[in-house]
Design a protein around this motif. Structure first.
Motif, PDB file in Angstrom:
ATOM      1  N   LEU B  33       2.992 -14.316  -3.773  1.00 25.94           N
ATOM      2  CA  LEU B  33       2.920 -13.020  -4.445  1.00 25.94           C
ATOM      3  C   LEU B  33       1.552 -12.395  -4.248  1.00 25.94           C
ATOM      4  CD1 LEU B  33       4.720 -14.014  -7.777  1.00 25.94           C
ATOM      5  CD2 LEU B  33       5.656 -12.698  -5.883  1.00 25.94           C
ATOM      6  N   TYR B  34       1.528 -11.079  -4.166  1.00 32.17           N
ATOM      7  CA  TYR B  34       0.296 -10.362  -3.845  1.00 32.17           C
ATOM      8  C   TYR B  34       0.150  -9.117  -4.735  1.00 32.17           C
ATOM      9  CZ  TYR B  34       0.870 -12.952   0.560  1.00 32.17           C
ATOM     10  OH  TYR B  34       1.045 -13.939   1.499  1.00 32.17           O
ATOM     11  N   TRP B  35      -1.092  -8.807  -5.085  1.00 34.41           N
ATOM     12  CA  TRP B  35      -1.423  -7.510  -5.677  1.00 34.41           C
ATOM     13  C   TRP B  35      -2.336  -6.767  -4.719  1.00 34.41           C
ATOM     14  CZ3 TRP B  35       0.885  -5.025  -9.373  1.00 34.41           C
ATOM     15  CH2 TRP B  35       1.484  -5.705 -10.440  1.00 34.41           C
ATOM     16  N   TYR B  36      -1.949  -5.512  -4.421  1.00 32.78           N
ATOM     17  CA  TYR B  36      -2.766  -4.627  -3.588  1.00 32.78           C
ATOM     18  C   TYR B  36      -3.115  -3.385  -4.387  1.00 32.78           C
ATOM     19  CZ  TYR B  36      -1.672  -7.131   0.765  1.00 32.78           C
ATOM     20  OH  TYR B  36      -1.567  -8.072   1.755  1.00 32.78           O
ATOM     21  N   ARG B  37      -4.228  -2.757  -4.015  1.00 29.53           N
ATOM     22  CA  ARG B  37      -4.584  -1.457  -4.567  1.00 29.53           C
ATOM     23  C   ARG B  37      -4.790  -0.482  -3.412  1.00 29.53           C
ATOM     24  NH1 ARG B  37      -9.450  -1.587  -8.440  1.00 29.53           N
ATOM     25  NH2 ARG B  37     -10.600  -2.085  -6.529  1.00 29.53           N
ATOM     26  N   GLN B  38      -4.320   0.720  -3.613  1.00 33.83           N
ATOM     27  CA  GLN B  38      -4.468   1.759  -2.598  1.00 33.83           C
ATOM     28  C   GLN B  38      -5.161   2.956  -3.245  1.00 33.83           C
ATOM     29  OE1 GLN B  38      -0.796   3.434  -1.041  1.00 33.83           O
ATOM     30  NE2 GLN B  38      -1.703   3.611   0.999  1.00 33.83           N
ATOM     31  N   ALA B  39      -6.394   3.210  -2.849  1.00 29.44           N
ATOM     32  CA  ALA B  39      -7.093   4.408  -3.314  1.00 29.44           C
ATOM     33  C   ALA B  39      -6.554   5.605  -2.538  1.00 29.44           C
ATOM     34  CB  ALA B  39      -8.596   4.253  -3.113  1.00 29.44           C
ATOM     35  N   ALA B  40      -6.720   6.784  -3.073  1.00 27.97           N
ATOM     36  CA  ALA B  40      -6.186   7.998  -2.449  1.00 27.97           C
ATOM     37  C   ALA B  40      -6.684   8.112  -1.012  1.00 27.97           C
ATOM     38  CB  ALA B  40      -6.608   9.235  -3.256  1.00 27.97           C
ATOM     39  N   GLY B  41      -5.735   8.256  -0.068  1.00 26.49           N
ATOM     40  CA  GLY B  41      -6.103   8.431   1.326  1.00 26.49           C
ATOM     41  C   GLY B  41      -6.639   7.191   2.013  1.00 26.49           C
ATOM     42  N   ARG B  42      -6.489   6.046   1.369  1.00 26.99           N
ATOM     43  CA  ARG B  42      -7.027   4.809   1.940  1.00 26.99           C
ATOM     44  C   ARG B  42      -5.889   3.818   2.216  1.00 26.99           C
ATOM     45  NH1 ARG B  42     -12.394   4.233   0.065  1.00 26.99           N
ATOM     46  NH2 ARG B  42     -12.539   2.479   1.493  1.00 26.99           N
ATOM     47  N   GLY B  43      -6.255   2.757   2.916  1.00 27.19           N
ATOM     48  CA  GLY B  43      -5.291   1.694   3.164  1.00 27.19           C
ATOM     49  C   GLY B  43      -5.130   0.794   1.959  1.00 27.19           C
ATOM     50  N   LEU B  44      -4.376  -0.265   2.134  1.00 26.51           N
ATOM     51  CA  LEU B  44      -4.117  -1.212   1.054  1.00 26.51           C
ATOM     52  C   LEU B  44      -5.203  -2.291   1.029  1.00 26.51           C
ATOM     53  CD1 LEU B  44      -1.334   0.187   1.397  1.00 26.51           C
ATOM     54  CD2 LEU B  44      -0.293  -1.992   0.791  1.00 26.51           C
TER      55      LEU B  44
END
Lengths: 112, 114
Positions: B33-44
């Protein structure tokens, strides 16, 4: 440092055009390269590539991997407005466990 | 078939408040299992991953934490949110046990910290 670089960052084309999206990578213990399409929320899976030179194809989309030169391309022919999205490239590799790192994505806009 | 549920879909929280995002997977056992965050206009950006109950690895130092109390449940938490925690959070899973599979994503949580 493990990294994935996509180009171009953004692209605007007209319906019917053909586009090529690029993904280069540097990782240790490479497992696979994956392409995803992200329209508004969750990325949806397009292709997984593990072997060099073998093209994966799905309708108007196709992709190929070059493990010697460490890159992949995603081609979209006869683009449609529904192809407008962010296309993400990810590389799966082993570092203690299995990890995926993503590029920043290519934002494609297809104009009618 | 396997499905992944993530909630809530959107969240607006004041700075300094706590956070709890939950993700559950159905139809598979012992997933990674993974948690990712994506900022606006950015990758994961990979935040945490887990290969089993209670096993959490952190990729980026921050004021977030993750827990896996059950095989198919993954929770992202914070005691005190910062403005910089705003972003789009994605939970993902893949079949574990050495199988070369792909990553499947939940529908994401749009977090705005004000």
């Amino acid at each position: 440092e493990d990294k994935v670089v996509q180009s171009p960052l953004s692209l605007v084309v007209h319906e019917g055009d053909t586009v090529t999206l690029n993904c280069s990578y540097e990782v240790t213990n490479f497992r696979s390269l994956l392409w995803y399409k992200q329209e508004k929320k969750a990325p949806t899976f397009l292709f997984m590539l593990t072997s060099s030179g073998i093209e994966k194809k799905s309708g108007r989309l196709s992709s190929i991997l070059d493990k010697k030169e460490l890159f992949s391309i995603l081609n979209i022919t006869a683009t449609q407005t529904g192809d407008s999205a962010v296309y993400l490239c990810a590389v799966a590799f082993t570092s203690g466990t299995y990890k995926y790192i993503f590029g920043t994505g290519t934002r494609l806009k297809v104009l009618a | 078939s396997q499905t992944i549920h993530q909630w809530p879909a959107t969240l607006v929280q004041p700075v300094g408040s706590p956070l709890s995002l939950e993700c559950t997977v159905e139809g598979t056992s012992n997933p990674n299992l993974y948690w990712y965050r994506q900022a606006a206009g950015r990758g994961l950006q990979l935040l945490f991953y887990s290969v089993g109950i209670g096993q959490i690895s952190s990729e980026v130092p921050q004021n977030l934490s993750a827990s896996r109390p059950q095989d198919r449940q993954f929770i992202l938490s914070s005691k005190k949110l910062l403005l910089s925690d705003s972003g789009f959070y994605l939970c993902a899973w893949e079949a574990g046990q050495g199988r070369n599979e792909k990553l499947f994503f939940g529908s994401g949580t749009q977090l705005s910290v004000l």
